[in-house]
Each structure stands twice: as structure tokens, then as C-alpha cells.
Design a protein around this motif. Structure first.
Motif, short mmCIF file in Angstrom:
data_model
loop_
_atom_site.label_atom_id
_atom_site.label_comp_id
_atom_site.label_asym_id
_atom_site.label_seq_id
_atom_site.Cartn_x
_atom_site.Cartn_y
_atom_site.Cartn_z
N TYR A 160 23.09 -15.69 -14.41
CA TYR A 160 23.23 -16.47 -13.18
C TYR A 160 24.54 -16.12 -12.47
CZ TYR A 160 24.01 -20.37 -10.00
OH TYR A 160 24.28 -21.11 -8.88
N ARG A 161 25.63 -16.01 -13.23
CA ARG A 161 26.94 -15.70 -12.65
C ARG A 161 26.90 -14.35 -11.93
NH1 ARG A 161 31.14 -16.07 -17.15
NH2 ARG A 161 31.05 -18.31 -16.73
N TRP A 162 26.20 -13.39 -12.50
CA TRP A 162 26.06 -12.05 -11.91
C TRP A 162 25.35 -12.12 -10.55
CZ3 TRP A 162 21.16 -9.04 -13.00
CH2 TRP A 162 21.12 -7.83 -12.29
N LEU A 163 24.15 -12.72 -10.53
CA LEU A 163 23.39 -12.75 -9.28
C LEU A 163 24.03 -13.66 -8.24
CD1 LEU A 163 19.67 -12.66 -10.51
CD2 LEU A 163 21.11 -10.79 -9.69
N HIS A 164 24.63 -14.74 -8.70
CA HIS A 164 25.33 -15.64 -7.78
C HIS A 164 26.57 -14.95 -7.23
CE1 HIS A 164 27.84 -19.17 -6.61
NE2 HIS A 164 26.67 -19.65 -6.22
N GLY A 165 27.26 -14.20 -8.07
CA GLY A 165 28.49 -13.55 -7.66
C GLY A 165 28.31 -12.45 -6.64
N VAL A 166 27.13 -11.79 -6.66
CA VAL A 166 26.88 -10.72 -5.68
C VAL A 166 26.07 -11.22 -4.48
CG1 VAL A 166 27.04 -8.89 -7.41
CG2 VAL A 166 24.79 -9.87 -6.86
N GLY A 167 25.74 -12.51 -4.48
CA GLY A 167 25.08 -13.10 -3.32
C GLY A 167 23.57 -13.08 -3.32
N VAL A 168 22.96 -12.61 -4.41
CA VAL A 168 21.50 -12.59 -4.50
C VAL A 168 20.97 -14.00 -4.76
CG1 VAL A 168 19.52 -11.74 -5.84
CG2 VAL A 168 21.37 -10.19 -5.21
N GLU A 169 21.68 -14.75 -5.60
CA GLU A 169 21.29 -16.13 -5.89
C GLU A 169 22.14 -17.08 -5.07
OE1 GLU A 169 19.36 -18.68 -6.32
OE2 GLU A 169 18.70 -17.68 -8.18
#
Length: 303
Positions: A110-119
Motif C-alpha cells: 500500500y505504501r508503495w502505490l500510495h507513495g507514487v500516486g497510483v493509490e
């Protein structure tokens, strides 16, 4: 590499240190890693694989006198048909699996996708909307990642399925936490499984690949990552396409250098809720690991 077929597959779990382990193994003189790390060639349909075989092979490092060709596509552990396709191409293939506490893996995902703006959704809203569904190959959000947060951590299901298809002698399971605490010993055990010498080039190098980022310019990052140039590619000269590809890559590199320190953290109560999501599957995992002589050391799942 004429007489060697892809024969070593680091198939998961996603967000469990596989990029770092791939980079370590690729340093070994007897291992040729794929330049894309995760080509996911064996997830593709038959007609695509047959037409892309030569291109897939060309992606491996050009080394002499190698024993292994390494493909580290983490989707192979999850996507239907991938293991069968691998075995059809090479029934003597060896498989590596890294397991990370599924709660920590989910947070990292979650942190990965949230961090790059996908989530863009808050944690529990994202879990409820996307987390439980099974991922489908080729349907990554923004061409970057899959949002099936819970499903990727169901190791019990995944390992049961894997061991029904391959012989246990061709499988090596590692724990992410062991790799973090004892990297040299974990790598030595891995090289022993592969019957390879302990290469000092690996054991004296400090790597940390594919860390999760919290980007300042998320929208620009997702735009560049999803940029394919569409039908216009057919009409562009090769030199122009090459320049556009380089500019896209340079743009992505520059954006990833611009980050903010604040990142998502799960509180204790919410962590307990995630533990309960995985508890039943962890009992299944314990049974499968016991067959391999491995004990589960995640205290949250002690019963």
C-alpha cells in the motif's frame, strides 16, 4: 549461453526484498539475471510467448560459462498458468520464494502505490475496494502495480498450489526477516541450494533495491509511467522512438529523486485487524512449511 534455458525463477513474494536478492544473485559469475528483473514472460498467452521467445532470451545478461538464467517475476507465484508454462519450457527449473510477514508486506504494498500516486484511497477504503480480489495479469493500475493487497499475501494458498506442481527438491524458501538480520548467511544458504561457490563479490556488497517512495510529483510520475505513445509509434523513426524512450526514463529518474519524508504508518489496532485477515491462511502456511522442515517465526501468528 547457447545451451542454457531459463532455469532459475525468483517468484515472490512481491514487496519482500526480491529486487535486492535479484541484484545480489546477478552479481554472481555463474548467474545471468534478466535486465528487466520481472519480464513476466511465462504469464503471457501461448501465441505471445512463441513470438517473443528470442526477445525474452536477449534480455538476460550476456555472460560466458553460466549455470543459471534468472527471471525474478513475482507474478509467477500468483498468476494462473505461469508455473505450468515454466515447467513446459524447462521441467528441471529451480524456484526461489521469499516470504515476509504478510502484514508488513501488505503495508509495504500500500505504501508503495500510495507513495507514487497510483493509490488515492485511504488504507481501509483501498483494502475494501481492491484488496481481496484476485489479480489478473496485464491489468496493473497505471501500468505500475496491482492493488490486490490482501491476495498477494495469502502464502498458504500460494505455496500449496506451487508444491502440487513442482518437486520440493527444486524449491528454496527464504524468510525476508532472516535476510534483513543475517544477509550473508541467507545468501550462502541460497548459493548452497544452487550448488554454487560463495562469491565474495556478492557477500561483500551492500545493496538495497526498489525501496518504497513517497513522491512529491505523483501525477507526473504516473503520467510518464503510463506513457506508451499509442498508435503513433508505428509512424515514428527508430531514432525518434529511442530518444523518446530515453527522455521518459530520465524524467522518471528525476521525479523519483524528489520525495517527502512523511509516509503511511499503520496503528496497532489496525495492525491487529490485518493479522486476523491472514490468520487462517497462516495455519495453512505452517503446514506447508513443516513439510519442508521450516518453522514460522512471525510471533503475531503464534497460536
Amino acid at each position: 549461453m547457447e545451451n542454457i534455458k531459463p532455469n532459475l525463477f525468483l517468484i515472490g513474494a512481491a514487496k519482500s526484498g526480491t529486487s535486492t536478492i535479484h541484484d545480489y544473485l546477478s552479481l554472481h559469475g555463474k548467474i545471468a539475471g534478466h535486465k528487466d528483473k520481472e519480464p513476466h514472460y511465462f504469464c503471457k498467452k501461448d501465441i505471445e510467448r512463441h513470438s517473443e521467445w528470442d526477445g525474452y532470451l536477449a534480455g538476460f545478461e550476456p555472460k560466458q560459462d553460466i549455470e543459471y538464467m534468472l527471471d525474478s517475476s513475482t507474478g509467477y507465484l500468483k498468476f494462473e498458468g505461469a508455473i505450468e508454462n515454466i515447467l513446459e519450457a524447462n521441467n528441471e527449473a529451480k524456484f526461489l520464494v521469499v516470504l515476509r510477514n504478510p502484514v508488513d508486506r501488505l503495508i509495504s504494498h500500500y505504501r508503495w502505490l500510495h507513495g507514487v500516486g497510483v493509490e488515492k484511497l485511504e488504507f481501509w477504503n483501498a483494502i475494501e475496494r481492491f484488496g481481496y480480489g484476485e489479480p489478473c495479469y496485464g491489468k496493473a493500475f497505471g501500468g505500475i502495480g496491482y492493488k490486490n493487497y490482501v491476495a498477494w499475501g495469502m502464502y498458504g494458498q500460494q505455496l500449496t498450489s506451487l508444491l502440487s506442481k513442482i518437486e520440493s527438491k527444486n524449491l528454496h524458501v527464504m524468510m525476508f526477516e532472516d535476510f534483513v538480520k543475517y544477509p550473508n548467511q541467507t545468501l550462502k544458504n541460497l548459493l548452497d541450494f544452487l550448488n554454487l561457490e560463495h562469491d565474495e563479490n556478492i557477500l561483500t556488497t551492500n545493496l538495497k533495491s526498489n525501496e518504497s517512495l513517497n513522491l512529491k510529483h505523483k501525477k507526473l510520475y504516473t503520467f510518464l509511467r503510463s506513457l506508451k505513445f499509442g498508435k503513433a509509434r508505428r509512424f515514428l523513426p527508430t531514432s525518434v522512438k529511442s530518444k523518446l524512450k530515453k527522455l521518459k526514463k530520465l524524467g522518471i529518474i528525476q521525479i523519483t529523486k524528489s520525495t517527502v519524508k512523511k509516509r503511511f504508518i499503520l496503528n496497532d489496532d489496525d495492525r491487529d485487524k490485518v493479522v486476523n485477515i491472514y490468520r487462517e491462511d497462516m495455519e495453512c502456511l505452517k503446514l506447508e512449511l513443516n513439510k519442508l522442515g521450516i518453522s514460522l517465526s512471525w510471533k503475531e501468528f503464534d497460536s
